[in-house]
Write an enzyme that holds these catalytic residues in place. Structure first.
Site, PDB file in Angstrom:
ATOM      1  N   ARG A   1      39.512  43.436  41.407  1.00  0.00           N
ATOM      2  CA  ARG A   1      38.567  44.177  42.228  1.00  0.00           C
ATOM      3  C   ARG A   1      37.864  43.227  43.202  1.00  0.00           C
ATOM      4  NH1 ARG A   1      37.673  49.754  41.099  1.00  0.00           N
ATOM      5  NH2 ARG A   1      36.031  49.516  42.640  1.00  0.00           N
TER       6      ARG A   1
ATOM      7  N   LYS B   1      33.103  37.756  42.338  1.00  0.00           N
ATOM      8  CA  LYS B   1      34.454  37.219  42.096  1.00  0.00           C
ATOM      9  C   LYS B   1      34.892  36.272  43.222  1.00  0.00           C
ATOM     10  CE  LYS B   1      35.901  41.446  39.619  1.00  0.00           C
ATOM     11  NZ  LYS B   1      36.283  41.023  38.253  1.00  0.00           N
TER      12      LYS B   1
ATOM     13  N   THR C   1      40.668  39.018  32.513  1.00  0.00           N
ATOM     14  CA  THR C   1      41.872  39.166  31.698  1.00  0.00           C
ATOM     15  C   THR C   1      43.120  38.863  32.518  1.00  0.00           C
ATOM     16  OG1 THR C   1      41.604  41.536  32.097  1.00  0.00           O
ATOM     17  CG2 THR C   1      41.060  40.729  29.899  1.00  0.00           C
TER      18      THR C   1
END
Ligand code: Z16
Length: 841
Positions: A568, A573, A678
């Site tokens: 995303r 991030k 993940t």
């Protein structure tokens, strides 16, 4: 009413019991039957869509037979069950997974070939089941796979959204959202029109004392919405166990429409009521790590929680056990705070409907629930306004106030006179308007709270939930580091690598015990093995290069270093750090002599991911990436040395193509912000290295694979807060290389710089909250190390082999075993193999 066939007639049933196919001929027979009857077609009009439909129906029939047996076996054994409540299940495609898990993919491949189809084409017909945003939803999907594969009696409960996560189109460099209507043809679900639950909203509470003086509360009035169950079978790998994912769909209580209104001529409003009810399960909220506090979202949550708990309680009541045994039979895991209302709903059922005392009920409730926290980002922590709550769920609000009162009384006893503590931990925030803090409610109502990676679990204990550790003691808080299912993320996504590993480790056993990968260490310097290993990586890169060509028109060199960041789009991030680094590389290349250029390793920077539709900064980042690509990709000075690709509509099935093709992947969140991550695990498991920060599961990946095999950079979580302070006091000087990047953007080199003003401004003028400038130098330096390391292919390949060999820890099977032991206290229900399970080896 349960309608069971009487004994004397059961022989006929047993004689004609459905038998799951095992052979190629029987599979083909099923496909042809479905084409000719279910689909009403023939060999003269069977296209790939029809062949997909028929093959899926053949496998579905097979799964549902095992599903039935599993459910009977679990009911008969009457052992403890797990219920995993998640508002998101990001399942992706089901056919390939079903074929591999039951061990019949080769049978299907040959069968389809004999019928005139290539299995890959058939698999590609399937629409992803995209009922999730990102990591949290995909984690739930991996957990379902592991729970079934390990034979745990476990159900998932969720919502059957009519629209999953939107499809992303890139138009002129901008993200455009297109609705994802995925239910057109979905062979994997079974509508259970007999399983319907009434769910109440609004209304009021009447309180009175009954004949014996007991206080009674009755929630009455308001409106009723019906929840219909849709079941999706979840096959375990190499086991007959087939668990259930039950998704609820909403309908107006009066069926088609309100006949009374209809007969009185109010046709439009009767249809409108119907539509309003159906709105509840209409659409997945497209935000990852953000809470917007919308009423419809709270309605979704209660609708799903109420239907699921009614179902769970109904099943428990059939066993005629004492209520006190409820937590011995049932464990409910709350995937984030989204299902926290389940705590209140179970307390309401026990005290209002079943007549238990408060304390007796509360003991049952807290022993039943576990809560998983997935974030520390303040904007993601759910809070509901009290007036909104009061209106929608008046009785639940009263119960929350009572839970809070008893909780605060216990705090007061433990910390007498500490008023600040009471204000800090109260489930009700005394703001204007007052707010219900869902995470606090989840902690108070559960017996265990876990984070999803070690650093994250430490952070929640020392920051957002610090007071609760003092109140409940440290044992209530634990860690279960996330994992991924090696079935989908190795065997399915990377069949050639899986085959190579199987050939060296004695079969597919590593898919059930991922620590077997350790045996690969002895091949880390084996010439022949390394050659095969490298060939597989190259083939996976060629596959991705073809995909890039066909979707973007850009030609990339499969021998270049593939540097991938797919997830995303979010400021935390830091895709902006990546693209600024790419621009820096572009500047560097432009300044090089031809001789210098020859020495540089060619690179392809690949991005993918969706921005929440209302998240402007994230959309701006996508826009910048695309505009940089448009300039760099056609610059003759650059050629193969740098290509910048944005892959449209990143989703699970695309991840299966992208993940095996990385040389390096980027996991570069500001330290302390990514709870786990993940995809970092997926990339390493597929023989890619990581460039990453000391954040989330990167830290444990480093511990497992060794720090020589990972490119870490950047500031540490413990220093982030102080750094932010220095930005706000005194002048905030930016990294000089970053300034050059900004200057280039501002020169309109990538289109009108006005479009990117908010992005550069957030760093220059607004405190650089995510520390892009602070980490820039370290990032660029580390990218240079990556370039250098890649030139030594022999060492590089050894690093990737050693890394894969040491990834056993990150199987979601390990996670599920930890949850089972530390939180759920459940055992698997072993099952003998044989009866109908397809076996290829
Ligand atoms: C989500 O995907 C995650 C956290 C959250 O609060 C909400 C959503 Cl939708 C992610 C985390 O960001 C990620 O670090 C983690 O790996 C994942 O949940 C699974 O735990």
């Amino acid at each position: 009413v349960e309608a069971s066939i009487p004994e004397p007639q059961r022989d006929a049933w047993k004689k004609f019991q459905a038998k799951p196919f095992v052979s190629k001929d029987d599979f083909e027979k099923e496909v042809v039957r479905h084409v000719e009857t279910t689909l009403a077609r023939s060999m003269f009009n069977c296209d790939e869509t029809a062949a997909y439909a028929a093959a899926s129906l053949a496998f579905r029939d097979r799964l549902i037979t095992e599903w039935n047996r599993t459910q009977q076996r679990q009911t008969f054994a009457d052992t403890k069950r797990v219920y995993y409540l998640s508002l998101e299940f990001l399942m992706g495609r089901a056919l390939d997974n079903a074929m591999l898990n039951v061990g019949l993919k080769n049978v299907a491949k040959e069968g389809l070939s004999e019928l005139g189809f290539r299995i890959e084409d058939i698999i590609n017909q399937e629409h992803d089941a995209a009922l999730g945003n990102g990591g949290l939803g995909r984690l739930a999907a991996c957990f379902l796979d592991s729970m079934a594969s390990l034979n745990f009696p476990a159900w998932g409960y969720g919502l059957r959204y009519k629209y999953g996560i939107f499809k992303q189109e890139i138009v002129d460099g901008y993200q455009v959202e297109v609705p994802d209507y995925w239910l057109d043809f979905n062979p994997w679900e079974f509508p259970r029109h007999d399983i319907v639950v009434d769910v109440q909203f609004y209304g009021g509470v009447r309180k009175y004392q009954d004949e014996v003086g007991k206080n009674v509360a009755v929630w009455e009035g308001g409106e009723i919405v019906k929840a219909t169950a849709y079941d999706v079978p979840i096959p375990g790998f190499d086991t007959p166990t087939t668990n259930n994912m039950r998704l609820w769909s909403s309908k107006a209580a009066s069926g088609e429409f309100d006949f009374q209104k209809f007969n009185s001529g109010d046709y439009e409003s009767s249809v409108a009521d119907q539509q309003r009810a159906e709105t509840i399960s209409a659409v997945l909220y497209p935000n990852d790590n953000l809470d917007r506090g919308k009423e419809l979202r709270l309605k979704q949550q209660y609708f799903w929680v109420a239907a699921s708990l009614y179902d769970i309680v109904r099943r428990f009541k059939k066993s005629k056990r004492a209520w006190s045994e409820f937590p011995d039979q049932i464990a409910i895991q709350l995937n984030d705070t989204h299902p926290t209302l389940a705590i209140v709903e179970l307390q309401r059922i026990l005290i209002d409907m079943e007549g238990l005392d408060w304390d007796e009920a509360w003991t049952i409730v807290t022993n039943t629930f576990g809560y998983t926290n997935h974030t520390v980002l303040p904007e993601a922590l759910e809070k509901w306004s009290v007036p909104l709550f009061q209106n929608l769920l008046p009785r639940h609000l009263q119960i929350i106030y009572d839970i809070n009162m008893f909780f605060l009384q216990s705090v007061e006893r433990k910390f007498p006179g500490d008023r600040d503590m009471l204000a800090r931990v109260s489930i009700i925030e005394e703001s204007q308007p007052k707010m219900v803090r869902m995470a606090f409610l989840a902690i108070v109502g559960s017996h265990k709270v876990n984070g999803v990676a070690e650093l994250h679990s430490d952070l929640i204990k020392t920051t957002i939930f610090k007071d609760f550790v003092k109140i409940f003691g440290p044992d209530k808080f634990t860690n279960v580091t996330n994992g991924i299912t090696p079935r989908r993320w190795l065997h399915q996504a990377n069949p050639r690598l899986s085959e190579l590993i199987a050939s060296k480790t004695g079969g597919l056993g590593f898919l059930k015990d991922l620590n077997v990968l350790n045996e690969l260490e002895k091949f880390a310097d084996d010439k022949a093995f390394k050659k095969e290993w490298a060939e597989i990586k190259y083939a996976n890169k060629v596959r991705l290069a073809k995909y890039i060509k066909s979707t973007t028109g850009v030609t990339v060199n499969p021998a270049a270093l593939f540097d991938i960041q797919v997830k995303r789009i979010h400021e935390y991030k830091r895709q902006q750090l990546n693209i600024f680094g790419v621009i820096h590389r572009y500047l560097t290349i432009k300044a090089m002599t031809p001789e210098q250029r020859k020495k540089l390793a060619p690179r392809v920077s690949i991005f993918g991911g969706k921005a929440a539709p209302g998240y402007w900064m994230a959309k701006t980042i996508i826009h910048l990436i695309n505009n940089v690509g448009a300039v760099v990709n056609k610059d003759p000075d650059v050629g193969d040395l740098l290509k910048v690709i944005f892959l449209e509509d990143y989703n699970v099935s695309k991840a299966e193509i992208i993940t095996p093709a990385s040389d390096v992947s980027e996991h570069i969140s500001t330290a302390g912000t990514e709870a786990s991550g993940t995809s970092n695990m997926k990339f390493v498991l597929n023989g890619g290295l990581i460039i990453g920060t000391c954040d989330g599961a990167n830290i444990e990946i480093t511990r497992e694979i060794g720090e020589n095999n990972i490119f870490l950079f950047g500031n540490l979580a413990e220093d982030v807060e102080d750094l932010r302070h220095t930005h706000n006091y005194g002048s905030h000087t930016l990294d000089p290389d970053l300034v050059k990047v900004f200057d280039l953007i501002k020169s309109n080199a990538f289109g009108d710089a006005g479009a990117f003003g908010a992005l550069t401004g957030s760093i220059e003028d607004h405190g650089d909250y995510y520390l892009v400038s602070d980490d820039f130098h370290s990032y660029i330096q580390t990218q240079t190390l990556v370039d250098e390391a890649y030139k030594n292919q022999e060492e590089w390949i050894t690093k990737t082999i050693l890394s894969v060999a040491r990834m056993g820890f990150f199987s979601s099977d390990r996670c599920i075993n930890e949850y089972a032991e530390m939180i759920w206290n459940v055992e698997p229900l072993p099952v003998e193999k044989g009866s109908g399970l397809g076996k290829e080896e």
